[in-house]
Design an enzyme around this catalytic site. Sequence first.
Site, PDB file in Angstrom:
ATOM      1  N   TYR A  23      -4.998  11.981   0.872  1.00  0.00           N
ATOM      2  CA  TYR A  23      -4.162  11.181  -0.037  1.00  0.00           C
ATOM      3  C   TYR A  23      -3.063  12.068  -0.629  1.00  0.00           C
ATOM      4  CZ  TYR A  23      -2.836   7.903  -3.685  1.00  0.00           C
ATOM      5  OH  TYR A  23      -2.114   7.044  -4.480  1.00  0.00           O
ATOM      6  N   GLY A  80     -12.402   1.610  -1.278  1.00  0.00           N
ATOM      7  CA  GLY A  80     -11.042   1.084  -1.359  1.00  0.00           C
ATOM      8  C   GLY A  80     -10.922  -0.082  -2.320  1.00  0.00           C
ATOM      9  N   LEU A  81     -11.986  -0.338  -3.107  1.00  0.00           N
ATOM     10  CA  LEU A  81     -11.917  -1.423  -4.100  1.00  0.00           C
ATOM     11  C   LEU A  81     -11.845  -0.845  -5.515  1.00  0.00           C
ATOM     12  CD1 LEU A  81     -14.548  -3.878  -2.543  1.00  0.00           C
ATOM     13  CD2 LEU A  81     -12.060  -3.911  -2.274  1.00  0.00           C
ATOM     14  N   SER A  82     -11.457   0.412  -5.607  1.00  0.00           N
ATOM     15  CA  SER A  82     -11.199   1.062  -6.898  1.00  0.00           C
ATOM     16  C   SER A  82     -12.416   1.199  -7.792  1.00  0.00           C
ATOM     17  CB  SER A  82     -10.124   0.312  -7.685  1.00  0.00           C
ATOM     18  OG  SER A  82      -8.919   0.434  -7.037  1.00  0.00           O
ATOM     19  N   ASP A 124       3.028   2.386  -4.757  1.00  0.00           N
ATOM     20  CA  ASP A 124       2.998   2.561  -6.225  1.00  0.00           C
ATOM     21  C   ASP A 124       3.616   3.880  -6.678  1.00  0.00           C
ATOM     22  OD1 ASP A 124       0.698   4.027  -5.439  1.00  0.00           O
ATOM     23  OD2 ASP A 124      -0.627   3.145  -6.965  1.00  0.00           O
ATOM     24  N   SER A 135     -26.253   6.222 -15.112  1.00  0.00           N
ATOM     25  CA  SER A 135     -25.755   5.405 -14.009  1.00  0.00           C
ATOM     26  C   SER A 135     -26.938   4.898 -13.209  1.00  0.00           C
ATOM     27  CB  SER A 135     -24.835   6.231 -13.105  1.00  0.00           C
ATOM     28  OG  SER A 135     -24.728   5.593 -11.844  1.00  0.00           O
ATOM     29  N   GLU A 191       0.843  -1.202   0.000  1.00  0.00           N
ATOM     30  CA  GLU A 191       0.000   0.000   0.000  1.00  0.00           C
ATOM     31  C   GLU A 191       0.872   1.243   0.000  1.00  0.00           C
ATOM     32  OE1 GLU A 191      -3.125  -0.410  -1.129  1.00  0.00           O
ATOM     33  OE2 GLU A 191      -3.442  -1.800   0.518  1.00  0.00           O
ATOM     34  N   ASP A 224      -4.196   0.875  -9.410  1.00  0.00           N
ATOM     35  CA  ASP A 224      -5.607   0.506  -9.582  1.00  0.00           C
ATOM     36  C   ASP A 224      -5.965   0.323 -11.059  1.00  0.00           C
ATOM     37  OD1 ASP A 224      -5.512   0.942  -6.920  1.00  0.00           O
ATOM     38  OD2 ASP A 224      -6.757   2.736  -6.922  1.00  0.00           O
ATOM     39  N   SER A 259     -13.643   3.905  -8.837  1.00  0.00           N
ATOM     40  CA  SER A 259     -13.439   4.939  -9.858  1.00  0.00           C
ATOM     41  C   SER A 259     -12.498   4.453 -10.961  1.00  0.00           C
ATOM     42  CB  SER A 259     -12.988   6.274  -9.257  1.00  0.00           C
ATOM     43  OG  SER A 259     -11.759   6.145  -8.634  1.00  0.00           O
TER      44      SER A 259
HETATM   45  C1  GLA Z   1      -5.404   4.289  -4.031  1.00  0.00           C
HETATM   46  C2  GLA Z   1      -4.624   4.801  -5.238  1.00  0.00           C
HETATM   47  C3  GLA Z   1      -3.488   3.861  -5.603  1.00  0.00           C
HETATM   48  C4  GLA Z   1      -2.627   3.504  -4.393  1.00  0.00           C
HETATM   49  C5  GLA Z   1      -3.495   3.117  -3.202  1.00  0.00           C
HETATM   50  C6  GLA Z   1      -2.705   2.938  -1.930  1.00  0.00           C
HETATM   51  O1  GLA Z   1      -6.067   3.107  -4.335  1.00  0.00           O
HETATM   52  O2  GLA Z   1      -5.485   4.958  -6.343  1.00  0.00           O
HETATM   53  O3  GLA Z   1      -2.720   4.437  -6.635  1.00  0.00           O
HETATM   54  O4  GLA Z   1      -1.746   4.543  -4.077  1.00  0.00           O
HETATM   55  O5  GLA Z   1      -4.510   4.067  -2.943  1.00  0.00           O
HETATM   56  O6  GLA Z   1      -1.854   1.848  -2.052  1.00  0.00           O
END
Ligand code: GLA
Length: 394
Positions: free
Chosen positions: A229, A131-133, A43, A74, A40, A179, A135
Amino acid sequence: MTQESSLVHVDNLFTGFERQFGGSPLATYFSPGRVNLIGEYTDFNGGYVLPAAIDLGTYYAARPNGTPIINVFSETLDNQMSVSFDAIARLEAEGAWHDYVVGTLKELLQLGIDGEGLDIFVTSDLPRSSGLSSSASFTVGLAFLFNDCWGGGIERIDLVHAAKRVENDFVGVQCGIMDQFAVAMGKADHCIYLHCQSLDFELVPVHMDGYDIVIADSRVPRRLAASSYNDRRAECDAALNALRGIRDLECLVDASLDEVESSEALRALPLPYKRAHHVVSENDRVQESVAALSGGNLGRFGELMQASHASLRDDFEVSCAELDLLVEAAMRVPGVLGSRMTGAGFGGCTVSIVPTHAVAGFIDTVGKAYSDATPYEARIFRAQAGDGVKRRND
Ligand code: GLA
């Protein structure tokens, strides 16, 4: 209270499209979410990550509409946006969901890709802001769909970069590449061992005989996640600058833990020091995790997950009371090997390695411990490592 993951049924995609636009779609697509097993905030510091695409994600049904207008509905937000090609270049981000659509279109137009207007119905079984991306799933999926419908011939990796630029340059989140990469490049039953500086990667089989990957969504609203972030990213840059006094480093992960701990210039900056301590130790943990997983040593992998969570909680400071509680409750379930927050944190999900026979009990006991101690109901479900973005054969 809790539930198993459920896939959007293909009939819903067709009936939803028909309700919104009439008739049938010409093509349907799926773009997954991702779970990061470990690695985490490594990246954008040039390090390693170990995510997997999952079997939950964003679903699209599309059809050309013979006009110069793109309509996106949507279902999740019960909202439709429309944009015409000639307006795209001058549109700016407004802090709304359609920023992702406009940003993606801007990127594709800049790559020289366009075509007919489209009607697009979108639905999802991926929890948002968790936190599962969601977007990255939405943006990569859109980029893939436009490229496919318009015969653009853009390579997947270029769609990854385009989707990342949407976040960085249009939406304004300085995220790394993990992501978008995982969403585009995932493969069923594999995780992706990615070096984020070179983009070299290896697909590592997820052999978890007798164990499952279980995700627990805390459902904590993620306030200020984007600005926190970006703050973390600035603190990592400050750490790198301080360390550059020692030797010429390209990325933060090029420093050793020893160098981090012994740099007086860095220790004089308490927050950048803690951030660097997390990033450099986490990068080592990813490499050790791949060795452990490849050697069938799931127990060691679980320990590394624990160490990762502690480091994110104490040094990187992106966990929260609710995520800590979910992790502690998970570790009290007999047989659980490891549990940690996954993704950017500040709320969102945990990921745990749970014996298959104990999953149902895990869902009940962790769910109950959580709802007894917080105002939230966790959503806890088993996840499978799945394929990256694709056109479906409905
Ligand atoms: C988000 C960001 C990623 C990464 C994570 C943390 O998901 O989009 O690029 O930095 O946080 O690991």
